[in-house]
Design a protein around this motif. Structure first.
Motif, PDB file in Angstrom:
ATOM      1  N   ALA A  80       0.829  -1.204   0.000  1.00  0.00           N
ATOM      2  CA  ALA A  80       0.000   0.000   0.000  1.00  0.00           C
ATOM      3  C   ALA A  80       0.864   1.256   0.000  1.00  0.00           C
ATOM      4  O   ALA A  80       0.532   2.252  -0.658  1.00  0.00           O
ATOM      5  CB  ALA A  80      -0.926  -0.009   1.214  1.00  0.00           C
ATOM      6  N   GLU A  81       1.964   1.224   0.743  1.00  0.00           N
ATOM      7  CA  GLU A  81       2.859   2.381   0.784  1.00  0.00           C
ATOM      8  C   GLU A  81       3.466   2.639  -0.582  1.00  0.00           C
ATOM      9  O   GLU A  81       3.729   3.795  -0.943  1.00  0.00           O
ATOM     10  CB  GLU A  81       3.948   2.147   1.838  1.00  0.00           C
ATOM     11  CG  GLU A  81       3.403   2.189   3.259  1.00  0.00           C
ATOM     12  CD  GLU A  81       4.427   1.825   4.312  1.00  0.00           C
ATOM     13  OE1 GLU A  81       4.221   2.179   5.502  1.00  0.00           O
ATOM     14  OE2 GLU A  81       5.448   1.174   3.960  1.00  0.00           O
ATOM     15  N   GLY A  82       3.665   1.576  -1.370  1.00  0.00           N
ATOM     16  CA  GLY A  82       4.156   1.761  -2.725  1.00  0.00           C
ATOM     17  C   GLY A  82       3.155   2.501  -3.593  1.00  0.00           C
ATOM     18  O   GLY A  82       3.526   3.367  -4.406  1.00  0.00           O
ATOM     19  N   VAL A  83       1.870   2.201  -3.408  1.00  0.00           N
ATOM     20  CA  VAL A  83       0.820   2.889  -4.168  1.00  0.00           C
ATOM     21  C   VAL A  83       0.661   4.330  -3.687  1.00  0.00           C
ATOM     22  O   VAL A  83       0.482   5.255  -4.484  1.00  0.00           O
ATOM     23  CB  VAL A  83      -0.517   2.141  -4.046  1.00  0.00           C
ATOM     24  CG1 VAL A  83      -1.623   2.884  -4.800  1.00  0.00           C
ATOM     25  CG2 VAL A  83      -0.388   0.710  -4.553  1.00  0.00           C
ATOM     26  N   VAL A 153     -12.836  12.703   9.994  1.00  0.00           N
ATOM     27  CA  VAL A 153     -12.143  12.822  11.276  1.00  0.00           C
ATOM     28  C   VAL A 153     -10.662  13.136  11.094  1.00  0.00           C
ATOM     29  O   VAL A 153     -10.094  13.957  11.830  1.00  0.00           O
ATOM     30  CB  VAL A 153     -12.319  11.530  12.102  1.00  0.00           C
ATOM     31  CG1 VAL A 153     -11.451  11.556  13.357  1.00  0.00           C
ATOM     32  CG2 VAL A 153     -13.784  11.345  12.493  1.00  0.00           C
ATOM     33  N   SER A 154     -10.028  12.504  10.120  1.00  0.00           N
ATOM     34  CA  SER A 154      -8.589  12.685   9.924  1.00  0.00           C
ATOM     35  C   SER A 154      -8.233  13.949   9.156  1.00  0.00           C
ATOM     36  O   SER A 154      -7.131  14.477   9.294  1.00  0.00           O
ATOM     37  CB  SER A 154      -8.005  11.472   9.193  1.00  0.00           C
ATOM     38  OG  SER A 154      -8.483  11.415   7.850  1.00  0.00           O
ATOM     39  N   GLY A 155      -9.163  14.421   8.317  1.00  0.00           N
ATOM     40  CA  GLY A 155      -8.864  15.569   7.469  1.00  0.00           C
ATOM     41  C   GLY A 155      -8.130  15.193   6.203  1.00  0.00           C
ATOM     42  O   GLY A 155      -7.703  16.077   5.442  1.00  0.00           O
ATOM     43  N   ALA A 156      -7.966  13.886   5.945  1.00  0.00           N
ATOM     44  CA  ALA A 156      -7.274  13.436   4.732  1.00  0.00           C
ATOM     45  C   ALA A 156      -8.092  13.794   3.493  1.00  0.00           C
ATOM     46  O   ALA A 156      -9.319  13.903   3.545  1.00  0.00           O
ATOM     47  CB  ALA A 156      -7.034  11.934   4.795  1.00  0.00           C
ATOM     48  N   GLN A 157      -7.402  13.941   2.375  1.00  0.00           N
ATOM     49  CA  GLN A 157      -8.062  14.338   1.134  1.00  0.00           C
ATOM     50  C   GLN A 157      -8.698  13.157   0.407  1.00  0.00           C
ATOM     51  O   GLN A 157      -9.724  13.292  -0.245  1.00  0.00           O
ATOM     52  CB  GLN A 157      -7.041  15.019   0.208  1.00  0.00           C
ATOM     53  CG  GLN A 157      -6.441  16.280   0.804  1.00  0.00           C
ATOM     54  CD  GLN A 157      -5.290  16.814  -0.010  1.00  0.00           C
ATOM     55  OE1 GLN A 157      -5.002  16.331  -1.116  1.00  0.00           O
ATOM     56  NE2 GLN A 157      -4.595  17.820   0.512  1.00  0.00           N
ATOM     57  N   ARG A 158      -8.062  11.991   0.511  1.00  0.00           N
ATOM     58  CA  ARG A 158      -8.593  10.805  -0.150  1.00  0.00           C
ATOM     59  C   ARG A 158      -8.118   9.562   0.584  1.00  0.00           C
ATOM     60  O   ARG A 158      -7.185   9.609   1.396  1.00  0.00           O
ATOM     61  CB  ARG A 158      -8.175  10.748  -1.623  1.00  0.00           C
ATOM     62  CG  ARG A 158      -6.668  10.795  -1.856  1.00  0.00           C
ATOM     63  CD  ARG A 158      -6.370  10.757  -3.337  1.00  0.00           C
ATOM     64  NE  ARG A 158      -4.932  10.785  -3.618  1.00  0.00           N
ATOM     65  CZ  ARG A 158      -4.394  10.422  -4.769  1.00  0.00           C
ATOM     66  NH1 ARG A 158      -5.171   9.995  -5.767  1.00  0.00           N
ATOM     67  NH2 ARG A 158      -3.086  10.487  -4.955  1.00  0.00           N
ATOM     68  N   CYS A 159      -8.776   8.443   0.283  1.00  0.00           N
ATOM     69  CA  CYS A 159      -8.475   7.192   0.971  1.00  0.00           C
ATOM     70  C   CYS A 159      -8.091   6.127  -0.053  1.00  0.00           C
ATOM     71  O   CYS A 159      -8.774   5.937  -1.060  1.00  0.00           O
ATOM     72  CB  CYS A 159      -9.683   6.721   1.778  1.00  0.00           C
ATOM     73  SG  CYS A 159      -9.372   5.233   2.773  1.00  0.00           S
ATOM     74  N   LEU A 160      -6.980   5.462   0.216  1.00  0.00           N
ATOM     75  CA  LEU A 160      -6.570   4.314  -0.590  1.00  0.00           C
ATOM     76  C   LEU A 160      -7.281   3.086  -0.025  1.00  0.00           C
ATOM     77  O   LEU A 160      -7.061   2.715   1.126  1.00  0.00           O
ATOM     78  CB  LEU A 160      -5.053   4.129  -0.526  1.00  0.00           C
ATOM     79  CG  LEU A 160      -4.504   2.876  -1.200  1.00  0.00           C
ATOM     80  CD1 LEU A 160      -4.756   2.912  -2.711  1.00  0.00           C
ATOM     81  CD2 LEU A 160      -3.006   2.706  -0.907  1.00  0.00           C
ATOM     82  N   PHE A 161      -8.127   2.478  -0.847  1.00  0.00           N
ATOM     83  CA  PHE A 161      -8.872   1.293  -0.417  1.00  0.00           C
ATOM     84  C   PHE A 161      -8.261   0.080  -1.083  1.00  0.00           C
ATOM     85  O   PHE A 161      -8.106   0.032  -2.309  1.00  0.00           O
ATOM     86  CB  PHE A 161     -10.344   1.422  -0.809  1.00  0.00           C
ATOM     87  CG  PHE A 161     -11.197   0.282  -0.317  1.00  0.00           C
ATOM     88  CD1 PHE A 161     -11.775   0.322   0.947  1.00  0.00           C
ATOM     89  CD2 PHE A 161     -11.415  -0.843  -1.108  1.00  0.00           C
ATOM     90  CE1 PHE A 161     -12.560  -0.723   1.410  1.00  0.00           C
ATOM     91  CE2 PHE A 161     -12.199  -1.893  -0.657  1.00  0.00           C
ATOM     92  CZ  PHE A 161     -12.773  -1.836   0.610  1.00  0.00           C
ATOM     93  N   THR A 162      -7.897  -0.923  -0.282  1.00  0.00           N
ATOM     94  CA  THR A 162      -7.300  -2.130  -0.832  1.00  0.00           C
ATOM     95  C   THR A 162      -8.045  -3.365  -0.363  1.00  0.00           C
ATOM     96  O   THR A 162      -8.629  -3.392   0.725  1.00  0.00           O
ATOM     97  CB  THR A 162      -5.814  -2.257  -0.434  1.00  0.00           C
ATOM     98  OG1 THR A 162      -5.700  -2.363   0.988  1.00  0.00           O
ATOM     99  CG2 THR A 162      -5.013  -1.060  -0.910  1.00  0.00           C
ATOM    100  N   SER A 173      -6.494  -2.315  -5.627  1.00  0.00           N
ATOM    101  CA  SER A 173      -6.712  -1.042  -4.929  1.00  0.00           C
ATOM    102  C   SER A 173      -7.495  -0.068  -5.802  1.00  0.00           C
ATOM    103  O   SER A 173      -7.539  -0.188  -7.037  1.00  0.00           O
ATOM    104  CB  SER A 173      -5.376  -0.405  -4.543  1.00  0.00           C
ATOM    105  OG  SER A 173      -4.631  -0.060  -5.702  1.00  0.00           O
ATOM    106  N   CYS A 174      -8.101   0.893  -5.129  1.00  0.00           N
ATOM    107  CA  CYS A 174      -8.762   2.007  -5.799  1.00  0.00           C
ATOM    108  C   CYS A 174      -8.693   3.207  -4.866  1.00  0.00           C
ATOM    109  O   CYS A 174      -8.363   3.074  -3.684  1.00  0.00           O
ATOM    110  CB  CYS A 174     -10.210   1.679  -6.159  1.00  0.00           C
ATOM    111  SG  CYS A 174     -11.283   1.356  -4.738  1.00  0.00           S
ATOM    112  N   TRP A 175      -8.984   4.372  -5.403  1.00  0.00           N
ATOM    113  CA  TRP A 175      -8.987   5.593  -4.594  1.00  0.00           C
ATOM    114  C   TRP A 175     -10.421   6.005  -4.317  1.00  0.00           C
ATOM    115  O   TRP A 175     -11.300   5.869  -5.174  1.00  0.00           O
ATOM    116  CB  TRP A 175      -8.253   6.712  -5.315  1.00  0.00           C
ATOM    117  CG  TRP A 175      -6.778   6.488  -5.404  1.00  0.00           C
ATOM    118  CD1 TRP A 175      -6.087   5.977  -6.475  1.00  0.00           C
ATOM    119  CD2 TRP A 175      -5.816   6.740  -4.391  1.00  0.00           C
ATOM    120  NE1 TRP A 175      -4.751   5.897  -6.179  1.00  0.00           N
ATOM    121  CE2 TRP A 175      -4.548   6.363  -4.898  1.00  0.00           C
ATOM    122  CE3 TRP A 175      -5.883   7.241  -3.090  1.00  0.00           C
ATOM    123  CZ2 TRP A 175      -3.375   6.476  -4.164  1.00  0.00           C
ATOM    124  CZ3 TRP A 175      -4.718   7.352  -2.357  1.00  0.00           C
ATOM    125  CH2 TRP A 175      -3.479   6.979  -2.890  1.00  0.00           C
TER     126      TRP A 175
END
Length: 256
Positions: A80-83, A153-162, A173-175
């Motif tokens: 996931a960190e690679g993506v 809650v986190s304020g992140a812009q997008r989530c990597l779903f795997t 994976s998808c965004w």
């Protein structure tokens, strides 16, 4: 939408401190059930567990599935960190949104808080929905509403779903990105459920549960009182005989 008190907590997911922290918040993992879109938990069952404090009991098979999921998550983190092009750190965060206390336990979050990570154990159906749309639009609401809260809650812009078993061969994976309109709709559904028809039925069921609990407690106390009263009226046999001897005239007691 007013977001305040965004906080990162120094707790390890799955530990007792983490479990105690969750008790005071509406959690992201419970959001699907709270909104009635969960694949596994009914909303009424969630409310009953929240109000009674009775923890859900998991079967051995479910426990094994949880263990497999944790193992797959650990193995998949480098993939996931690679993506994501950056390290992903597991984190538990809380925030108040329009006064509503929310919590999210993220599988991963980048150092700049821009990307969150949510991973699920491999299954063919879910993998197919991940591959069906790169923007995550083919995912079931069960997964989307959890990520909505994690992003909020986190304020992140997008989530990597795997979806993975931890191996490169089974890693897809998808965004996923949410929107203010979508989140506001979800928040209003949570609030509306407290006063709406379904919410009324859920809370009526909980009130019935509490009444039954109070009746049982009263019955236990009443049985205890009756037992104590009976003990007072009928003392042990030796004590009773002694008391009766004490009531006899002195001459009679001496004859005995």
């Amino acid at each position: 939408m007013n977001i305040t008190n965004r906080t990162t907590h120094d707790v390890v997911q799955g530990t007792d401190p983490w479990l105690r922290l969750r008790e005071g918040f509406k959690t992201a993992s419970e959001a699907p059930a709270a909104l009635g879109v969960s694949k596994y938990v009914r909303r009424a069952d969630l409310l009953r567990r929240k109000h009674t404090g009775i923890a859900e009991e998991h079967s051995a098979a479910t426990q094994d599935k949880f263990a497999a999921g944790h193992e797959a998550e650990a193995k998949a983190r480098p993939l996931a960190e690679g993506v994501a092009s950056g390290e992903l750190f597991p984190v538990t965060m809380t925030a108040e949104v329009d006064g509503m206390p929310l919590l999210a336990s993220l599988d991963g979050l980048t150092m700049d808080d821009a990307i969150a990570w949510e991973t699920k154990l491999w299954n063919e159906e879910l993998a197919a929905s991940v591959l069906a749309a790169a923007d995550g639009s083919a995912l079931a609401e069960h997964y989307k509403v959890q990520m909505d809260q994690e992003l909020l809650v986190s304020g992140a812009q997008r989530c990597l779903f795997t979806c993975t078993d931890g191996t490169p061969e089974r890693f897809v994976s998808c965004w996923y990105e949410t929107s203010d309109e979508r989140i506001e709709t979800r928040l209003s559904e949570v609030d509306g459920g407290e006063d709406g028809h379904d919410g009324h039925r859920d809370h009526q069921g909980l009130e019935n549960l509490h009444q039954e609990k109070r009746r049982r407690q009263h019955a236990v106390r009443r049985r205890g009182s009756l037992h104590l009263l009976s003990a007072r009226r009928c003392p042990p046999q030796g004590v009773e005989r002694q008391d009766r001897r004490d009531q006899l005239p002195e001459a009679t007691r001496q004859e005995g």
